[in-house]
Structures are given as C-alpha cells and as structure tokens.
Design a protein around this motif. Structure first.
Motif, PDB file in Angstrom:
ATOM      1  N   UNK A  87       0.693  -1.089  -0.057  1.00 54.08           N
ATOM      2  CA  UNK A  87      -0.100   0.143   0.003  1.00 54.08           C
ATOM      3  C   UNK A  87       0.881   1.326   0.144  1.00 54.08           C
ATOM      4  N   UNK A  88       2.109   1.105   0.552  1.00 54.72           N
ATOM      5  CA  UNK A  88       2.972   2.389   0.670  1.00 54.72           C
ATOM      6  C   UNK A  88       4.490   1.719   0.463  1.00 54.72           C
ATOM      7  N   UNK A  89       5.211   2.406  -0.222  1.00 54.14           N
ATOM      8  CA  UNK A  89       6.779   2.107  -0.236  1.00 54.14           C
ATOM      9  C   UNK A  89       7.163   3.180   0.001  1.00 54.14           C
ATOM     10  N   UNK A  90       8.356   3.036   0.966  1.00 52.72           N
ATOM     11  CA  UNK A  90       9.081   4.472   1.401  1.00 52.72           C
ATOM     12  C   UNK A  90      10.547   4.038   1.011  1.00 52.72           C
ATOM     13  N   UNK A  91      11.029   5.109  -0.012  1.00 53.55           N
ATOM     14  CA  UNK A  91      12.349   4.693  -0.605  1.00 53.55           C
ATOM     15  C   UNK A  91      13.303   5.738   0.119  1.00 53.55           C
ATOM     16  N   UNK A  92      14.403   5.027   0.714  1.00 55.71           N
ATOM     17  CA  UNK A  92      15.272   5.718   1.616  1.00 55.71           C
ATOM     18  C   UNK A  92      16.457   5.103   1.852  1.00 55.71           C
ATOM     19  N   UNK A  93      17.159   4.704   0.772  1.00 58.01           N
ATOM     20  CA  UNK A  93      18.411   3.937   0.885  1.00 58.01           C
ATOM     21  C   UNK A  93      19.508   4.784   0.268  1.00 58.01           C
ATOM     22  N   UNK A  94      20.336   4.126  -0.555  1.00 61.99           N
ATOM     23  CA  UNK A  94      21.572   5.109  -1.165  1.00 61.99           C
ATOM     24  C   UNK A  94      20.885   5.943  -1.881  1.00 61.99           C
TER      25      UNK A  94
END
Ligand SMILES: C[S@@+](CC[C@H](N)C(=O)[O-])C[C@H]1O[C@@H](n2cnc3c(N)ncnc32)[C@H](O)[C@@H]1O
Length: 260
Positions: free
Chosen positions: A180-187
């Motif tokens: 339902x939600x994807x949080x993108x916070x890697x490299x």
C-alpha cells in the motif's frame, strides 16, 4: 500601510541586511581561501533552508492534506530528540509520514533503507496492529550502524519484519503488486535511486503510494532529485510535499497513468 508600519518594516530590512551581509560577503570571498569547507557548509545550509521554505518549480508542491484526504491525531513515539547522522529528523517530515500511515490504512508497507529504524518505528506506531512493515537494509556486517536498534524491543516491533540485502540485487518479487505504501530511503546515488524506484513501482499496488526521502535536497542528494524528476514524464501526478524534502506519488489505478 501606515507610515509607522512602513518605518518598522524598513528598519527590520536594514537590520537583517546588516546582520547577514558581513557573513555572506566573508563566505563569498576570504572564506573560500581560508575555510572552503566552511563555505561549502554555509552554501548547503542556505540551499537546505530554501528547499524547505519554497515550492518546487519542477514537480510542484502540495500540503500533505491536499495530496491525501484525512485528519486525526498522529503519534510520534520514541527518542526522536536524539540526533543521528543519517535519519529523517525534520518534525514536518516525521509528521507527514505518520499522517500517511494513519490515513492510508495500509495493510503492507515496504521500506527500502532501515538505518537505525526511526522511520520504521514511526510508520509502525501509526498503522493498525495487524498491519505489517517490511524493511530492507544492507547486511549488518557491511554497515556501522546497529540496524533497527530504534524499534527493537518496542511494542511495535511485532509489526516489523527486517530483511537484509543490497536493494540492487534483492528479489522483491514476493511483494509485487501488494504494498500500500513503499518508502524509498536507501542509497541516494542516481543509479541506486532509479533501481529502487523501479522496484518500488513493482511492489506498489495500483492506487497505492510511493514516497522518496531527500528528493528536495539540492545541496547533497542530487541523485534522488534527478531520478524522481525524470519520473514525472511517466507519472505526472508526482508532487513534492511542502515543508519537507519528500516526494510523493499515488500510483495510478489504471495502466494509462496520464489519465490520473
Ligand atoms: C538514509 S538511511 C535510512 C534512514 C531511515 N529511513 C530513517 O530515517 O530512519 C539509508 C540506509 O540505506 C542503507 N542502504 C544504502 N545502500 C543500500 C542498498 N544498496 N541496499 C539496501 N540498503 C542500503 C544504508 O545502510 C542506510 O542504513
């Protein structure tokens, strides 16, 4: 405007100018020779402040409440007063993430980039007890931070599943079309963000949401800015969340993204 108010405004302008200009002139001249790192930091601080205070000319900026209907109280529970090097620490960002988690009523969230687990815990606190967050980071032996330490031994930990791997090579197929939600916070390097974004799009269900941290971070994270801006041609609904560095997309329900 009455004369009195005009005089006050003028005095305030002069005061600001006199206070700021010596620093600005120093940083733009001598400091470049004597303290280049200090100059760079100064410029970055100005850019960061501008990024937060002004609307994004490319994606356009919206308040979180304009992007997603909702309301109610959010919860920020945990030691968020402690400074960490690489986490999400702006109150407005934490609040917007919590708002998303509250109002989306997600069953499944995927986070790419756990770090110490601050945003993982924040999301977990604001979802229903029977919902789940899967969070990915590099294997522990490859990083210095204690991955997930901030959510470990908390009540919310039962809603969190930690997985390990390099996001460029990780097999996300088990979650395709389910999140339902994807949080993108890697490299934050461009190639990594492009790859993480494709995986996020695959994992997000139609009508679900994807968020990127550090999109509006002109000084440091141009990789995120560039990758997300490129996506706007494919997804014109992409927006910057006002008052934050976050970008947000509601994945279209139908194939034809331009009709959304
Ligand atoms: C900015 S931090 C995440 C911060 C976290 N979301 C928070 O605000 O609490 C980025 C994290 O991504 C991880 N990371 C970097 N490259 C990665 C990769 N290729 N695959 C998986 N994780 C990666 C880093 O180890 C780091 O913990």
């Amino acid at each position: 405007m009455a004369l009195d108010s005009k005089l006050k405004a003028g005095a305030y302008l002069v005061k600001s100018y006199v206070t700021a200009m010596p620093r600005v002139i120093y940083r733009a001249t001598f400091s470049l020779m004597f303290d280049p790192k200090g100059t760079q930091k100064f410029v970055h601080q100005i850019l960061n402040a501008q990024d937060i205070e002004t609307d994004d000319p490319i994606l356009g900026s919206r308040d979180i409440t304009e992007l997603m209907n909702g309301g109610g109280d959010i919860q920020i529970t945990g030691p968020y007063y402690a400074r960490r090097s690489s986490d999400t620490r702006l109150l407005m960002e934490l609040a917007c993430l919590a708002y998303l988690a509250q109002n989306l009523h997600p069953k499944l969230i995927f986070e790419i980039g756990t770090f110490v687990g601050r945003t993982t815990r924040l999301l977990a606190v604001n979802i229903a007890p029977n919902s789940q967050i899967v969070t990915l980071d590099l294997p522990q032996e490859q990083v210095k931070q204690d991955i997930g330490v901030d959510y470990r031994n908390t009540t919310e930990a039962s809603r969190i599943r930690q997985v390990y791997g390099d996001s460029r090579f990780y097999d996300f197929s088990a979650w395709h079309g389910k999140c339902d939600f994807v949080w993108v916070d890697a490299c934050h390097d461009y190639d990594f963000v492009v790859s993480d974004t494709r995986n996020a799009l695959n994992m997000c269900r139609p009508g679900g949401w994807i968020g990127w941290h550090d999109y509006r971070h002109t000084a440091w994270w141009s990789g995120v800015t560039r990758a997300v801006r490129e996506l706007r041609f494919e997804y014109p609904g992409l927006r910057h969340v006002r008052g934050t560095t976050m970008a947000l997309l509601k994945k279209p329900e139908k194939e034809d993204k331009r009709n959304e």
